[in-house]
Design an enzyme around this catalytic site. Structure first.
Site, PDB file in Angstrom:
ATOM      1  CB  CYS A   1      -0.909  -0.035   1.229  1.00 18.16           C
ATOM      2  SG  CYS A   1      -1.806   1.488   1.589  1.00 18.16           S
TER       3      CYS A   1
ATOM      4  CB  THR B   1       0.293   3.232   4.402  1.00 17.40           C
ATOM      5  OG1 THR B   1      -0.941   3.933   4.237  1.00 17.40           O
ATOM      6  CG2 THR B   1       0.781   3.398   5.833  1.00 17.40           C
TER       7      THR B   1
ATOM      8  CG  HIS C   1       3.356   7.940   2.873  1.00 13.44           C
ATOM      9  ND1 HIS C   1       3.587   9.290   2.723  1.00 13.44           N
ATOM     10  CD2 HIS C   1       2.431   7.612   1.934  1.00 13.44           C
ATOM     11  CE1 HIS C   1       2.835   9.765   1.749  1.00 13.44           C
ATOM     12  NE2 HIS C   1       2.128   8.759   1.253  1.00 13.44           N
TER      13      HIS C   1
ATOM     14  CG  HIS D   1      -1.679  -1.370   6.440  1.00 14.88           C
ATOM     15  ND1 HIS D   1      -0.553  -0.930   5.799  1.00 14.88           N
ATOM     16  CD2 HIS D   1      -2.725  -0.886   5.737  1.00 14.88           C
ATOM     17  CE1 HIS D   1      -0.895  -0.206   4.750  1.00 14.88           C
ATOM     18  NE2 HIS D   1      -2.207  -0.164   4.689  1.00 14.88           N
ATOM     19  CD  GLU D   2      -3.486  -3.077   1.665  1.00 16.67           C
ATOM     20  OE1 GLU D   2      -3.579  -1.860   1.438  1.00 16.67           O
ATOM     21  OE2 GLU D   2      -3.314  -3.920   0.751  1.00 16.67           O
TER      22      GLU D   2
ATOM     23  CB  CYS E   1      -8.709  10.125  22.940  1.00 15.60           C
ATOM     24  SG  CYS E   1      -9.122   9.501  21.285  1.00 15.60           S
TER      25      CYS E   1
ATOM     26  CB  CYS F   1     -11.907   6.701  21.017  1.00 15.20           C
ATOM     27  SG  CYS F   1     -10.438   6.187  20.086  1.00 15.20           S
TER      28      CYS F   1
ATOM     29  CB  CYS G   1      -7.508   7.130  17.980  1.00 15.42           C
ATOM     30  SG  CYS G   1      -6.808   6.618  19.562  1.00 15.42           S
TER      31      CYS G   1
ATOM     32  CG  ASP H   1      -3.780   6.419 -14.162  1.00 14.87           C
ATOM     33  OD1 ASP H   1      -2.635   6.782 -14.504  1.00 14.87           O
ATOM     34  OD2 ASP H   1      -3.998   5.690 -13.182  1.00 14.87           O
TER      35      ASP H   1
ATOM     36  NE  ARG I   1      -1.671   1.869 -12.324  1.00 17.88           N
ATOM     37  CZ  ARG I   1      -1.325   2.094 -11.055  1.00 17.88           C
ATOM     38  NH1 ARG I   1      -0.606   3.162 -10.763  1.00 17.88           N
ATOM     39  NH2 ARG I   1      -1.694   1.295 -10.091  1.00 17.88           N
TER      40      ARG I   1
END
Length: 329
Positions: free
Chosen positions: A37, A39, A42, A58-59, A91, A94, A102, A191, A196
């Site tokens: 991803c 992310t 990053h 994270h996937e 918090c 949340c 959060c 695009d 693509r």
């Protein structure tokens, strides 16, 4: 166990790390597949993750092979997809239902060890059991789909909308598929990479172009979605929103990205500019949608690459080659 490790900004390796140990309300997942991803890029650049090194990913989805002492909801051998979101639930954000804002926001694969490894640990509350007909190695698509579902929650898409999407990568294509199912009259995709756009046409887009001027819609679009994070695309998209329309910043831009807006036009034409960040009360709905066939994994997944080649896969992803790239530990 073997895992990918982002050691420092710009440095990623595949190495051996200790096997994860579950806490009382955790499970250990034998990872079947883990998606790449933006992310992850990053994090590689030194953004998002507060400390390095970190095992990214994270996937992911896989089979439960370890169970904490207080887990009763899952059993060894269950196949699950994992929501990476980790909230404090204490918090103000949340407590008011905005968990993705959060103040102590964290995520598996971003701030704690993730699924780019043979095994990963996750809270049992974050695991969604997969139905028999869903292939475990495809279910890594559920996490990005849950982000797209959150995007449409923010958009509050209305029937008959004309939609323009910038970007025909995985996320742009997911937004296309959801737009088709939320009553859009037409969906156009832009695009700069013409190769693509072929997948968008395969999925039944209304029209494709490398420049929105080619689409000849001077009145603009009701919903404009940026799925690129690219400054030029964002700037162009802001200028394409129709009167009383909405612009959604869905793509993840670099911290330094800047664009300009026309405040008078926003006021005079009642234009809404909004954003959608990650997952919020959308993961289980995405899992349900995925189980009904809202996405064809064979269309969305372009590459399945062994964990040993994680650095190479990340380079391929950064170059914009392919669609969803999955790592298979």
């Amino acid at each position: 166990m073997k895992a990918a490790l982002i050691e420092a900004p710009g440095k990623v390796t595949v190495t051996t790390v200790p096997d994860p140990t579950p806490g009382p309300r955790d499970v250990v997942v034998d990872v079947a597949a883990c998606g790449l991803c933006g992310t992850d890029l990053h994090i590689l650049q030194g953004e998002f993750a507060p400390t390095l090194p970190i095992v990214p990913g994270h996937e992911f989805a896989g089979e439960v092979v370890g169970i904490g002492s207080a887990v009763t909801e899952l059993a060894l051998g269950d196949r699950v997809a994992v929501d990476p979101s980790l909230y404090c639930y204490e918090c103000r954000h949340c407590r008011t239902g905005h968990n993705n804002m959060c103040e102590r926001w964290a995520a598996i694969g971003v701030t704690t060890a993730g699924g780019a490894a043979q095994y990963a640990v996750a809270p049992v509350a974050n695991c969604v059991k997969l139905p028999e007909h869903v292939r475990t190695q495809d279910a890594a698509l559920i996490e990005p789909l849950s982000c797209a579902v959150r995007g449409y929650d923010v958009l509050q898409s209305r029937l008959g909308a004309h939609v323009l999407i910038y970007g025909s990568g995985t996320m742009g294509l997911m937004m296309l598929e959801l737009a088709k199912r939320t009553g859009a009259t037409r969906v156009d995709v832009v695009d700069i990479n013409p190769d693509r756009l072929a997948t968008a046409r395969r999925l039944g887009v209304s029209a494709t172009a490398t420049d929105a001027d080619e689409l000849d819609r001077p009145q603009g679009w009701d919903l404009v979605i940026d799925a690129t994070g690219n400054a030029a695309a964002i700037q162009d998209g802001l200028d394409r929103v129709a009167k009383a329309g909405t612009f959604l910043q869905f793509g993840v831009a670099d911290y330094a990205t800047r664009v300009t807006i026309d405040p008078y036009r926003i006021y005079n034409q009642e234009i809404t500019i909004t954003g959608s960040m990650a997952v919020l009360h959308s993961y289980e709905r995405a899992a349900d949608l995925f189980a009904t066939g809202v996405l064809d994994p064979d269309v969305f997944i372009s590459d399945r690459i062994p964990l040993d080649r994680y650095p190479e896969a990340l380079e391929q992803f950064a170059a914009g080659q392919g669609r969803k790239i999955l790592i298979t530990p």
